[in-house]
Design an enzyme around this catalytic site. Structure first.
Site, short mmCIF file in Angstrom:
data_model
loop_
_atom_site.label_atom_id
_atom_site.label_comp_id
_atom_site.label_asym_id
_atom_site.label_seq_id
_atom_site.Cartn_x
_atom_site.Cartn_y
_atom_site.Cartn_z
N ASP A 11 0.88 -1.16 0.00
CA ASP A 11 0.00 0.00 0.00
C ASP A 11 0.93 1.22 0.00
O ASP A 11 2.12 1.11 0.36
CB ASP A 11 -0.89 -0.02 1.25
CG ASP A 11 -1.75 1.21 1.38
OD1 ASP A 11 -2.33 1.63 0.36
OD2 ASP A 11 -1.83 1.76 2.49
N ASP A 13 -0.03 5.06 0.99
CA ASP A 13 -0.24 6.00 2.10
C ASP A 13 -0.23 5.27 3.44
O ASP A 13 -1.01 4.36 3.69
CB ASP A 13 -1.58 6.72 1.90
CG ASP A 13 -1.64 7.40 0.54
OD1 ASP A 13 -0.85 8.33 0.31
OD2 ASP A 13 -2.47 6.98 -0.30
#
Length: 213
Positions: A11, A13
């Site tokens: 991922d 953020d």
């Protein structure tokens, strides 16, 4: 802990970069116009902006509301920074062994990565890819497919329970939670950050002293 893996799926953020200050500021401004009192609380982390907006506004306001938050977040993308350990780990990874799977739209994803000094992989997966966002498994299935590695031979790195659930449903070999907020999630193990992690010869090395559980 050492485990043999052919691929690493990150991922963005909260795992590779810190975009939270800008995101919080953007969503506060958005809430003032479209959903008074809205806060980007933990339950929304890891989800696509389009899915959040769809839950909070009427159908006739959806497109305007989505365009507004997309612009607000893009305006704040310059404040994004790389999290500790990110640049060192990514620099050590061979091409084709890793991918980024983010719920941000393509323009925002690339703007945040650029601000943090990260060159995105060509196989980058964003909110524009596929039909469903996390916690649906589709994003991580696409992330593995785009680097031609079975998801069953990939690790997923996530800071949001919704993202970890997506990885689990996709069938990832290992689920690595980043941060204390993932302690109660489906993660197989939890670390503070990517700092200290090594990947060489298809072996991911996570020193025991870096683990929160």
């Amino acid at each position: 802990m050492q485990i043999t893996l052919k691929g690493l799926l990150f991922d963005n953020d909260g795992v590779l970069v810190d975009s939270m200050p800008g995101a919080l500021k953007a969503w506060v401004s958005w809430g003032e116009r479209y959903s008074r009192g809205f806060e980007l609380s933990a339950e929304y982390h890891g989800r696509r902006a389009s899915d959040i907006v769809a839950e909070l506004v009427s159908e006739d306001k959806f497109h305007d509301a989505l365009d507004y938050i997309n612009q607000l977040e893009l305006d704040e993308a310059h404040s994004t920074t790389a999290l500790v350990g990110t640049l060192e780990l990514l620099a050590s990874l061979p091409d084709g062994t890793w991918n980024i799977v983010t719920g941000a739209n393509p323009e925002l994803a690339r703007a945040r990565l650029s601000a943090a000094g990260i060159v995105p992989p060509q196989a980058l997966v964003t909110a524009a890819d596929g039909r469903k966002g996390k916690p649906d498994p589709e994003p991580y299935l696409l992330g593995a497919q785009k680097i031609c590695i079975p998801i069953s031979e990939c690790a997923v790195f996530e800071d949001a329970p919704a993202g970890l659930l997506a990885g689990k449903l996709a069938g990832a070999a290992l689920l690595v939670g980043i941060g204390e907020q993932t302690l109660a999630s489906v993660a197989d193990l939890v670390v503070v950050s990517l700092a200290g992690l090594k990947y060489r010869g298809n072996v991911l090395d996570i020193p025991d002293e870096l683990r929160l559980r």
